[in-house]
Design an enzyme around this catalytic site. Sequence first.
Site, mmCIF file in Angstrom:
data_model
loop_
_atom_site.group_PDB
_atom_site.id
_atom_site.type_symbol
_atom_site.label_atom_id
_atom_site.label_comp_id
_atom_site.label_asym_id
_atom_site.label_seq_id
_atom_site.Cartn_x
_atom_site.Cartn_y
_atom_site.Cartn_z
ATOM 1 N N ILE A 98 0.844 -1.195 0.000
ATOM 2 C CA ILE A 98 0.000 0.000 0.000
ATOM 3 C C ILE A 98 0.880 1.246 0.000
ATOM 4 C CG2 ILE A 98 -0.224 -0.104 2.530
ATOM 5 C CD1 ILE A 98 -3.114 1.042 2.171
ATOM 6 N N CYS A 99 0.403 2.286 -0.664
ATOM 7 C CA CYS A 99 1.036 3.603 -0.672
ATOM 8 C C CYS A 99 2.478 3.539 -1.166
ATOM 9 C CB CYS A 99 0.934 4.227 0.719
ATOM 10 S SG CYS A 99 1.453 5.953 0.799
ATOM 11 N N GLY A 100 3.411 4.052 -0.393
ATOM 12 C CA GLY A 100 4.806 4.136 -0.797
ATOM 13 C C GLY A 100 5.436 2.806 -1.128
ATOM 14 N N THR A 142 4.233 0.616 -2.931
ATOM 15 C CA THR A 142 4.033 0.362 -4.360
ATOM 16 C C THR A 142 5.149 1.000 -5.179
ATOM 17 O OG1 THR A 142 2.563 2.282 -4.664
ATOM 18 C CG2 THR A 142 1.517 0.159 -4.116
#
Length: 195
Positions: A99-101, A103
């Site tokens: 999730i988020c960073g 990725t």
Amino acid sequence: MAVYETLADWEIGYLAVELRTGRFTGTPWTVVTVGESLEPVVTMGGMRIVPDVTIADVAPDAGDLLVLAGSAEWDAGGGVAFAELAGRFLAVGVPVAAICGATAGLARAGLLDDRKHTSAAKEYLQMSTGYQGSDNYVDERAVVDGDLITAGPDSPVQFARAVLARLKLADEKKLEAYEGVFHRADPAAYGVLVG
């Protein structure tokens, strides 16, 4: 669950609780934290976490899931060891949830090039990662492509739902109720979760 400095605790909070307790799925899991070392890390929320094991201790084919949260480290080009671990998990068919960073770290490692995925935005992934997967970017809150689950920073509930669905820990009715309770604040959905 991977743990590292400035881990975005809220992004994996819903998932961690549901996996560990099994309160709505009926299947509690053992959640093991993995760090680059056994030294404590401090999350963005200020929680101090001491990893249970190190990356060197992890055998991907002996696990069920690798969870990667966002962190300032990913945006600074860090997290290489965890991206490599994710590649090892995917290579043996064990799910990875990012999730988020996180990725961006997977994009930097080329792990999003040939898989459907999402993130904060396609442009976020294109910034300094060498990202080659823009044709596979899906503008959704959470995306599952085989063993890869991805989500953007504003979607911790959808991230948890997608992981629970991929692991087949709940049926669609219960997953819809889960999102209804925790994302849309639908009190009627709570009866489905506890019923």
